[in-house]
Design an enzyme around this catalytic site. Structure first.
Site, PDB file in Angstrom:
ATOM      1  N   ARG A   1       0.799  -1.232   0.000  1.00  0.00           N
ATOM      2  CA  ARG A   1       0.000   0.000   0.000  1.00  0.00           C
ATOM      3  C   ARG A   1       0.830   1.280   0.000  1.00  0.00           C
ATOM      4  O   ARG A   1       0.403   2.310   0.525  1.00  0.00           O
ATOM      5  CB  ARG A   1      -0.972   0.014   1.179  1.00  0.00           C
ATOM      6  CG  ARG A   1      -1.930  -1.168   1.208  1.00  0.00           C
ATOM      7  CD  ARG A   1      -2.889  -1.173   0.013  1.00  0.00           C
ATOM      8  NE  ARG A   1      -3.771  -2.331   0.102  1.00  0.00           N
ATOM      9  CZ  ARG A   1      -3.540  -3.524  -0.471  1.00  0.00           C
ATOM     10  NH1 ARG A   1      -2.431  -3.679  -1.207  1.00  0.00           N
ATOM     11  NH2 ARG A   1      -4.390  -4.518  -0.356  1.00  0.00           N
TER      12      ARG A   1
ATOM     13  N   SER B   1     -11.259   0.054   3.802  1.00  0.00           N
ATOM     14  CA  SER B   1     -10.612  -0.387   5.044  1.00  0.00           C
ATOM     15  C   SER B   1      -9.890   0.788   5.710  1.00  0.00           C
ATOM     16  O   SER B   1      -9.121   1.495   5.056  1.00  0.00           O
ATOM     17  CB  SER B   1      -9.603  -1.497   4.764  1.00  0.00           C
ATOM     18  OG  SER B   1     -10.265  -2.635   4.236  1.00  0.00           O
TER      19      SER B   1
ATOM     20  N   GLU C   1      -4.718   3.155   7.030  1.00  0.00           N
ATOM     21  CA  GLU C   1      -4.536   2.911   5.600  1.00  0.00           C
ATOM     22  C   GLU C   1      -5.013   4.092   4.773  1.00  0.00           C
ATOM     23  O   GLU C   1      -4.637   4.249   3.623  1.00  0.00           O
ATOM     24  CB  GLU C   1      -5.313   1.639   5.205  1.00  0.00           C
ATOM     25  CG  GLU C   1      -4.988   1.139   3.807  1.00  0.00           C
ATOM     26  CD  GLU C   1      -5.457  -0.284   3.570  1.00  0.00           C
ATOM     27  OE1 GLU C   1      -6.123  -0.509   2.551  1.00  0.00           O
ATOM     28  OE2 GLU C   1      -5.147  -1.160   4.390  1.00  0.00           O
TER      29      GLU C   1
END
Length: 296
Positions: free
Chosen positions: A170, A221, A291
């Protein structure tokens, strides 16, 4: 000065614009200017002007992974929606930064090209998805990217190979160096069976609808899964599922999602995130890593 500059170059913009429809949390932040450059050359002119006049700016993709922390953004939000050209050449597909990743995924499946099936549920644009190395189902952008065309902090257009982008989970060189702007990306795919790919995507869509609160404003998320554990499970065990703060709520369907059930502000969402992190740290001695991206 900025307004007259936009007008002089016939640049498309909105003044004192609401960003409610440009972020998936549906947070109603107002920005001083919302700008839609039509070409790379126009973007270069805009960036140069903003830097010369010390005006802050933020490159916004589909707003599917961001939290605006303020009620008013005293700067310029730049949207690259108009950089949306797509070119196919054998198993290579090049797409502009503003092109929808979901649409591109579905397009490639229709053309019998495999590799992007994982991204049919990722509601971002190509540029932002490359920068954050978006992924799902044990795959991500780094698995299929060949190269990206970027605008450097010196306003030079440069092609960066996959190996230069230093991809990790990510993240990437581009996410860590935000003054580099993705203009387009080239993906290297392989031949696949369209019917089989469609079936796989359909099965995954049903599972997502059953397990994720897609019917309510959210940004996917919230936290990364800690090694050997699941953020959602930790939050649920801490009895935070359904916890509501001024309309920002830990989803009752999936605890690693925060939904906007009313008119929650970015501050409300951030406060809820910090509460979750504090509770999990105290309860399990685990630091949940965010995130999503907070725009300050």
């Amino acid at each position: 000065m900025t307004k007259s500059f936009f007008n002089s170059l016939n640049i498309s913009y909105k003044e004192d614009a609401s960003l409610r429809n440009y972020n998936t949390y549906r947070v109603n932040t107002i920005c001083k200017f919302l700008v839609f450059p039509k070409t790379v050359e126009e973007l270069i002119h805009i960036i140069k002007h903003l830097k010369e006049n010390n005006i802050k700016y933020y490159m916004l993709g589909n707003g599917s992974n961001v939290i605006f922390s303020m009620d008013y953004y005293d700067g310029v939000i730049i949207k690259l929606d108009n950089l949306n050209e797509v070119v196919y050449k054998d198993n290579l597909v090049t797409a502009g930064a503003g092109y929808s990743l979901i649409k591109l995924s579905l397009d490639t499946i229709e053309k019998g090209l495999s590799g992007m099936e994982f991204s049919t549920g990722i509601p971002g644009c190509v540029g932002a998805s490359v920068a954050m190395n978006a992924g799902a189902y044990n795959s991500d952008i780094s698995a299929i990217l060949k190269e990206a065309t970027v605008l450097t902090p010196d306003n030079e257009v440069k092609i960066m190979k996959k190996e230069e982008l230093d991809f990790a989970y990510r993240t990437s060189f581009l996410k860590r160096n935000k003054k580099y702007i993705v203009l387009s990306a080239t993906f290297e795919l392989s031949k696949g069976n369209t019917d089989e790919m469609k079936q796989l995507v359909e099965e995954r869509l049903h599972k997502r609808n059953d397990s994720q609160p897609l019917e309510l404003p959210n940004a996917g998320s919230v936290f990364r899964n800690p090694e050997g554990n699941y953020a959602g499970a930790l939050i649920e065990k801490a009895d935070l599922k359904g916890y509501n703060l001024n309309g920002a709520e830990v989803s009752t369907k999936h605890a690693n999602f925060i939904v906007n059930k009313g008119n929650a502000s970015g501050k409300d969402i951030i406060e809820l995130i910090e509460k979750i992190q504090k509770e999990i740290k105290e309860r399990d001695n685990i630091e949940l890593k965010l995130e999503q991206i907070i725009v300050r």
